[in-house]
Design an enzyme around this catalytic site. Structure first.
Site, short mmCIF file in Angstrom:
data_model
loop_
_atom_site.label_atom_id
_atom_site.label_comp_id
_atom_site.label_asym_id
_atom_site.label_seq_id
_atom_site.Cartn_x
_atom_site.Cartn_y
_atom_site.Cartn_z
CG LEU A 100 -3.04 -12.21 -11.84
CD1 LEU A 100 -3.65 -11.21 -12.79
CD2 LEU A 100 -3.66 -12.08 -10.45
N GLY A 145 1.55 -11.70 -9.80
CA GLY A 145 0.52 -11.47 -8.78
C GLY A 145 0.96 -11.88 -7.39
CG ASN A 168 6.84 -12.93 -14.25
OD1 ASN A 168 5.81 -12.44 -13.81
ND2 ASN A 168 6.93 -14.21 -14.54
CD GLU A 169 3.19 -8.69 -14.00
OE1 GLU A 169 4.40 -8.42 -13.81
OE2 GLU A 169 2.39 -8.90 -13.08
C1 LIG Z 1 -1.74 0.45 -19.42
C2 LIG Z 1 -1.66 -0.95 -18.97
C3 LIG Z 1 -2.95 -1.68 -19.01
C4 LIG Z 1 -2.76 -3.05 -18.48
C5 LIG Z 1 -3.96 -3.86 -18.53
C6 LIG Z 1 -3.87 -5.19 -17.81
C7 LIG Z 1 -2.96 -6.21 -18.45
C8 LIG Z 1 -3.03 -7.57 -17.89
C9 LIG Z 1 -2.20 -7.76 -16.69
C10 LIG Z 1 -2.20 -9.16 -16.27
C11 LIG Z 1 -1.34 -9.37 -15.09
C12 LIG Z 1 -0.92 -10.57 -14.78
C13 LIG Z 1 -0.13 -10.84 -13.60
C14 LIG Z 1 0.11 -12.32 -13.35
O1 LIG Z 1 0.17 -12.72 -12.23
S1 LIG Z 1 0.23 -13.37 -14.69
C15 LIG Z 1 0.87 -14.90 -14.03
C16 LIG Z 1 2.34 -14.88 -14.07
N1 LIG Z 1 2.90 -16.03 -13.39
C17 LIG Z 1 4.01 -16.61 -13.75
O2 LIG Z 1 4.66 -16.25 -14.70
C18 LIG Z 1 4.43 -17.82 -12.96
C19 LIG Z 1 4.33 -19.07 -13.75
N2 LIG Z 1 4.69 -20.23 -12.94
C20 LIG Z 1 5.95 -20.54 -12.62
O3 LIG Z 1 6.90 -19.86 -12.95
C21 LIG Z 1 6.13 -21.80 -11.84
O4 LIG Z 1 4.94 -22.53 -11.89
C22 LIG Z 1 6.52 -21.58 -10.37
C23 LIG Z 1 5.59 -20.61 -9.66
C24 LIG Z 1 7.97 -21.07 -10.27
C25 LIG Z 1 6.45 -22.96 -9.62
O5 LIG Z 1 7.22 -23.91 -10.31
P1 LIG Z 1 6.98 -25.47 -10.04
O6 LIG Z 1 8.05 -26.19 -10.80
O7 LIG Z 1 6.86 -25.72 -8.59
O8 LIG Z 1 5.53 -25.76 -10.62
P2 LIG Z 1 5.12 -25.95 -12.15
O9 LIG Z 1 5.71 -24.89 -12.98
O10 LIG Z 1 5.40 -27.37 -12.54
O11 LIG Z 1 3.56 -25.72 -12.08
C26 LIG Z 1 2.67 -26.67 -11.53
C27 LIG Z 1 1.35 -26.57 -12.28
O12 LIG Z 1 0.80 -25.27 -12.07
C28 LIG Z 1 0.57 -24.64 -13.35
N3 LIG Z 1 0.79 -23.20 -13.19
C29 LIG Z 1 1.90 -22.57 -12.76
N4 LIG Z 1 1.73 -21.26 -12.71
C30 LIG Z 1 0.47 -21.03 -13.12
C31 LIG Z 1 -0.32 -19.84 -13.26
N5 LIG Z 1 0.14 -18.61 -12.97
N6 LIG Z 1 -1.58 -19.97 -13.71
C32 LIG Z 1 -2.09 -21.18 -13.99
N7 LIG Z 1 -1.40 -22.36 -13.87
C33 LIG Z 1 -0.12 -22.26 -13.42
C34 LIG Z 1 1.57 -25.30 -14.27
O13 LIG Z 1 1.15 -25.17 -15.59
C35 LIG Z 1 1.54 -26.72 -13.77
O14 LIG Z 1 0.35 -27.32 -14.29
P3 LIG Z 1 0.27 -28.90 -14.58
O15 LIG Z 1 0.36 -29.54 -13.23
O16 LIG Z 1 -1.05 -29.08 -15.25
O17 LIG Z 1 1.44 -29.25 -15.45
#
Ligand SMILES: CCCCCCCCCC/C=C/CC(=O)SCCNC(=O)CCNC(=O)[C@H](O)C(C)(C)COP(=O)(O)OP(=O)(O)OC[C@H]1O[C@@H](n2cnc3c(N)ncnc32)[C@H](O)[C@@H]1OP(=O)(O)O
Length: 292
Positions: A100, A145, A168-169
């Site tokens: 997400l 996501g 990994n939430e």
């Molecule tokens: C009873 C229970 C009730 C529950 C109620 C609900 C609760 C809420 C649930 C919410 C659920 C959420 C699920 C999700 O999906 S949360 C998102 C989790 N994602 C991550 O942890 C991944 C994060 N990203 C990474 O690990 C890495 O980016 C990567 C995918 C491994 C890629 O690495 P890479 O080196 O190629 O790229 P960068 O890290 O340099 O990233 C490039 C730019 O993109 C931005 N970025 C990365 N990921 C995200 C993201 N998920 N959202 C927004 N932006 C993201 C990063 O900051 C860099 O930005 P920049 O260029 O400006 O520096």
């Protein structure tokens, strides 16, 4: 792989929009503006009728409302066109989807937050219950996501060994909602799901293969697509209605959960994500990603 124009026209509103705009502008100016890239591309193979659906939101295919909406429209279009199958993949060389879009959840006004979550719910339901066979060709990292999208398909082929996948939430201090849990449990069973989700562990492709989180590991995207096509081809002689009803029956728990709990699930999301300490956590996590 050929793009069937008729199919694309009915599938991608964006495609009609850009064609219309550019041809009319050409009458007035020498240089038509470059049309925006679609957030999701779809190519339907003439012979097999299988669609390759490619997430295309650089740099990391984070799932925001417009992308999810586009994906949902494409899935609906494929349903309407009685698709033979769908392969979900990414235009990035290293990231399937970063999950997400955290920016959608950070300091967002309530109406936007709510639209984001309801779009995620309906897109997920469209994918999870789709009548046609679905395969994730996971050609890069698939956290959170990104993993959910993969789990919602019927088969997972991942490019390895260096990419990782998982929910990994908890590592982010957030909680995977029950339907994320159901998807993981569908694939891994109760015990492994509990272990994986409580730790928020990310698995390398070889680890994921051993665990059963993915079904096959390959070395590049072309191989992933070939394997996905093979999986889908085995359904060629299975009557589609019998297949669809069986899939719905097997996936009944997840489908019913979402149908019965959409509003409560939205409320839980809003309550959790708007908490000050969760907002602070998301802000710190975003800053750590940007600092890398
Ligand atoms: C009873 C229970 C009730 C529950 C109620 C609900 C609760 C809420 C649930 C919410 C659920 C959420 C699920 C999700 O999906 S949360 C998102 C989790 N994602 C991550 O942890 C991944 C994060 N990203 C990474 O690990 C890495 O980016 C990567 C995918 C491994 C890629 O690495 P890479 O080196 O190629 O790229 P960068 O890290 O340099 O990233 C490039 C730019 O993109 C931005 N970025 C990365 N990921 C995200 C993201 N998920 N959202 C927004 N932006 C993201 C990063 O900051 C860099 O930005 P920049 O260029 O400006 O520096």
């Amino acid at each position: 792989m050929a793009v069937v124009f008729r199919t694309c026209k009915s599938l991608s509103k964006n495609a009609i929009f850009t064609r219309g705009i550019s041809s009319s502008l050409r009458l007035h100016s020498q240089k038509p503006p470059t049309p925006p890239e679609p957030l999701v591309n779809v190519d339907v193979d003439d012979k097999s009728g299988v669609a390759v659906v490619t997430l295309n939101r650089p740099p990391v295919n984070s799932l925001n409302t417009p992308l999810l909406s586009e994906l949902k429209n494409i899935i609906k279009g494929l349903e309407d066109n009685k698709s033979r199958g769908m392969i979900l993949t990414s235009s990035s060389e290293t990231v399937f989807s970063a999950g997400l879009d955290l920016m959608e959840m950070y300091n967002a006004p309530k109406d936007k937050l709510s639209a984001f979550w309801t779009t995620l719910q309906s897109t997920w339901l469209a994918l999870y219950r789709s009548s046609f066979p679905t395969v994730a060709a996971i050609n890069g990292h698939a956290p959170a996501g990104g993993c959910l999208l993969s789990l919602s398909c019927e088969y997972r082929v991942m490019v390895g060994p260096k990419f990782s996948i998982g929910l990994n939430e908890t590592q982010l201090g957030i909680v995977a909602p029950p339907w994320f849990v159901i998807c993981m449990r569908d694939v891994l069973g109760h015990r492994q799901t509990e272990m994986a989700l409580t730790s928020g562990r990310m698995f390398s492709a070889p680890e994921a293969l051993k665990l059963g989180l993915i079904d096959a590991m390959v070395t590049n995207k072309a191989e992933a697509i070939t394997e996905a096509q093979k999986f889908i081809a085995q359904f060629a002689k299975i009557p589609p209605l019998a297949r669809k009803l069986t899939k719905e029956s097997v996936r009944q728990e997840g489908i019913k959960y979402m149908e019965d709990n959409m509003i409560d699930d939205l409320q839980m999301f809003m309550d959790l994500v708007t908490q000050e300490k969760i907002q602070k956590g998301i802000g710190l996590y975003l800053a750590s990603l940007k600092k890398k």
